[in-house]
Write an enzyme that holds these catalytic residues in place. Structure first.
Site, PDB file in Angstrom:
ATOM      1  N   CYS A   8       5.423   4.823  -4.964  1.00 46.89           N
ATOM      2  CA  CYS A   8       5.583   3.429  -5.384  1.00 46.89           C
ATOM      3  C   CYS A   8       5.171   2.537  -4.214  1.00 46.89           C
ATOM      4  O   CYS A   8       4.383   2.964  -3.376  1.00 46.89           O
ATOM      5  CB  CYS A   8       7.005   3.150  -5.880  1.00 46.89           C
ATOM      6  SG  CYS A   8       8.302   3.209  -4.627  1.00 46.89           S
ATOM      7  N   THR A   9       5.716   1.345  -4.131  1.00 49.83           N
ATOM      8  CA  THR A   9       5.304   0.410  -3.082  1.00 49.83           C
ATOM      9  C   THR A   9       6.035   0.677  -1.772  1.00 49.83           C
ATOM     10  O   THR A   9       5.437   1.099  -0.790  1.00 49.83           O
ATOM     11  CB  THR A   9       5.528  -1.049  -3.533  1.00 49.83           C
ATOM     12  OG1 THR A   9       4.864  -1.262  -4.781  1.00 49.83           O
ATOM     13  CG2 THR A   9       4.982  -2.024  -2.492  1.00 49.83           C
ATOM     14  N   GLY A  10       7.342   0.445  -1.748  1.00 51.03           N
ATOM     15  CA  GLY A  10       8.099   0.533  -0.503  1.00 51.03           C
ATOM     16  C   GLY A  10       8.894   1.807  -0.322  1.00 51.03           C
ATOM     17  O   GLY A  10       9.542   1.984   0.702  1.00 51.03           O
ATOM     18  N   ASN A  11       8.887   2.682  -1.322  1.00 48.47           N
ATOM     19  CA  ASN A  11       9.600   3.958  -1.280  1.00 48.47           C
ATOM     20  C   ASN A  11      11.102   3.764  -1.049  1.00 48.47           C
ATOM     21  O   ASN A  11      11.737   4.526  -0.345  1.00 48.47           O
ATOM     22  CB  ASN A  11       8.983   4.883  -0.225  1.00 48.47           C
ATOM     23  CG  ASN A  11       9.468   6.322  -0.303  1.00 48.47           C
ATOM     24  OD1 ASN A  11       9.711   6.948   0.722  1.00 48.47           O
ATOM     25  ND2 ASN A  11       9.628   6.865  -1.497  1.00 48.47           N
ATOM     26  N   THR A  12      11.651   2.716  -1.707  1.00 54.18           N
ATOM     27  CA  THR A  12      13.094   2.503  -1.635  1.00 54.18           C
ATOM     28  C   THR A  12      13.743   2.397  -3.017  1.00 54.18           C
ATOM     29  O   THR A  12      14.962   2.372  -3.102  1.00 54.18           O
ATOM     30  CB  THR A  12      13.447   1.230  -0.835  1.00 54.18           C
ATOM     31  OG1 THR A  12      12.857   0.094  -1.470  1.00 54.18           O
ATOM     32  CG2 THR A  12      13.008   1.342   0.618  1.00 54.18           C
ATOM     33  N   CYS A  13      12.949   2.330  -4.077  1.00 53.14           N
ATOM     34  CA  CYS A  13      13.512   2.170  -5.427  1.00 53.14           C
ATOM     35  C   CYS A  13      12.997   3.258  -6.376  1.00 53.14           C
ATOM     36  O   CYS A  13      13.632   4.284  -6.558  1.00 53.14           O
ATOM     37  CB  CYS A  13      13.165   0.793  -6.004  1.00 53.14           C
ATOM     38  SG  CYS A  13      13.744  -0.614  -5.052  1.00 53.14           S
ATOM     39  N   ARG A  14      11.830   3.019  -6.967  1.00 54.04           N
ATOM     40  CA  ARG A  14      11.332   3.886  -8.042  1.00 54.04           C
ATOM     41  C   ARG A  14      11.008   5.294  -7.591  1.00 54.04           C
ATOM     42  O   ARG A  14      11.473   6.271  -8.194  1.00 54.04           O
ATOM     43  CB  ARG A  14      10.092   3.254  -8.694  1.00 54.04           C
ATOM     44  CG  ARG A  14      10.407   2.008  -9.469  1.00 54.04           C
ATOM     45  CD  ARG A  14       9.164   1.277  -9.893  1.00 54.04           C
ATOM     46  NE  ARG A  14       8.541   0.668  -8.715  1.00 54.04           N
ATOM     47  CZ  ARG A  14       7.442  -0.055  -8.750  1.00 54.04           C
ATOM     48  NH1 ARG A  14       6.805  -0.242  -9.900  1.00 54.04           N
ATOM     49  NH2 ARG A  14       6.947  -0.585  -7.658  1.00 54.04           N
ATOM     50  N   ASP A 118       9.154  -2.490 -11.763  1.00 58.35           N
ATOM     51  CA  ASP A 118       9.744  -2.508 -10.431  1.00 58.35           C
ATOM     52  C   ASP A 118      11.075  -3.261 -10.467  1.00 58.35           C
ATOM     53  O   ASP A 118      11.098  -4.458 -10.740  1.00 58.35           O
ATOM     54  CB  ASP A 118       8.792  -3.194  -9.454  1.00 58.35           C
ATOM     55  CG  ASP A 118       9.225  -3.062  -8.006  1.00 58.35           C
ATOM     56  OD1 ASP A 118      10.315  -2.504  -7.740  1.00 58.35           O
ATOM     57  OD2 ASP A 118       8.463  -3.521  -7.134  1.00 58.35           O
TER      58      ASP A 118
END
Length: 154
Positions: A8-14, A118
């Site tokens: 994903c984008t920041g590798n903190t959620c999805r 997101d």
């Protein structure tokens, strides 16, 4: 052993939620699972809401974010992105990944909109909805991998 990388984008959620959920779903089936972000800062924990949603599902996952790099590209057999823009970013910066990068929903045959929404900055309910979207796609992924394994067995 099949190596699966969720991005994903920041590798903190999805992607950390997908990693944790898929690891539990396929425990003992011979898969290595990791996650990374195309714009991640190394070492960040999963977001508080992502951790809470995983805890609600009985999943313990100690996570530190990782920025996508050549080593992770080389490590993976299949790279599954949360959005088409993540896929495009990977293809732009890592053209060697072309044969193994897919959006998660396209890879598992979900018709229609191919992106996992997101939840970053959203409510706990947004994270729960994201986890539901992921659950549907990960169930399909598990079935696809079982079918592939069955086709390859003698």
């Amino acid at each position: 052993m099949k190596r699966i990388l969720f991005v994903c984008t920041g590798n903190t959620c999805r992607s950390p939620m997908a990693e944790a959920m898929f690891r539990v779903k396929t425990a003992g089936q011979g898969y290595e699972v990791r996650s990374a972000g195309v714009a991640a800062f190394d070492g960040q924990p999963a977001s508080p809401h992502a951790r809470e949603v995983m805890a609600e599902r009985g999943i313990e996952h100690v996570h530190q974010s990782s920025r996508l790099d050549e080593g992770l590209i080389d490590w993976s057999d299949v790279i599954l992105t949360m959005t088409s823009s993540h896929k495009q970013a990977i293809l732009t910066y890592f053209p060697s990944a072309a044969g193994k990068v897919h959006t998660l929903r396209d890879y598992v045959g979900v018709e229609g909109y191919g992106d996992i929404a997101d939840p970053y900055g959203g409510s706990l309910e947004d994270y729960r909805r994201c986890a539901e979207e992921l659950e549907e796609s990960l169930d399909r992924l598990s079935m696809r991998l079982i079918q592939e394994r069955f086709r390859k067995s003698p």
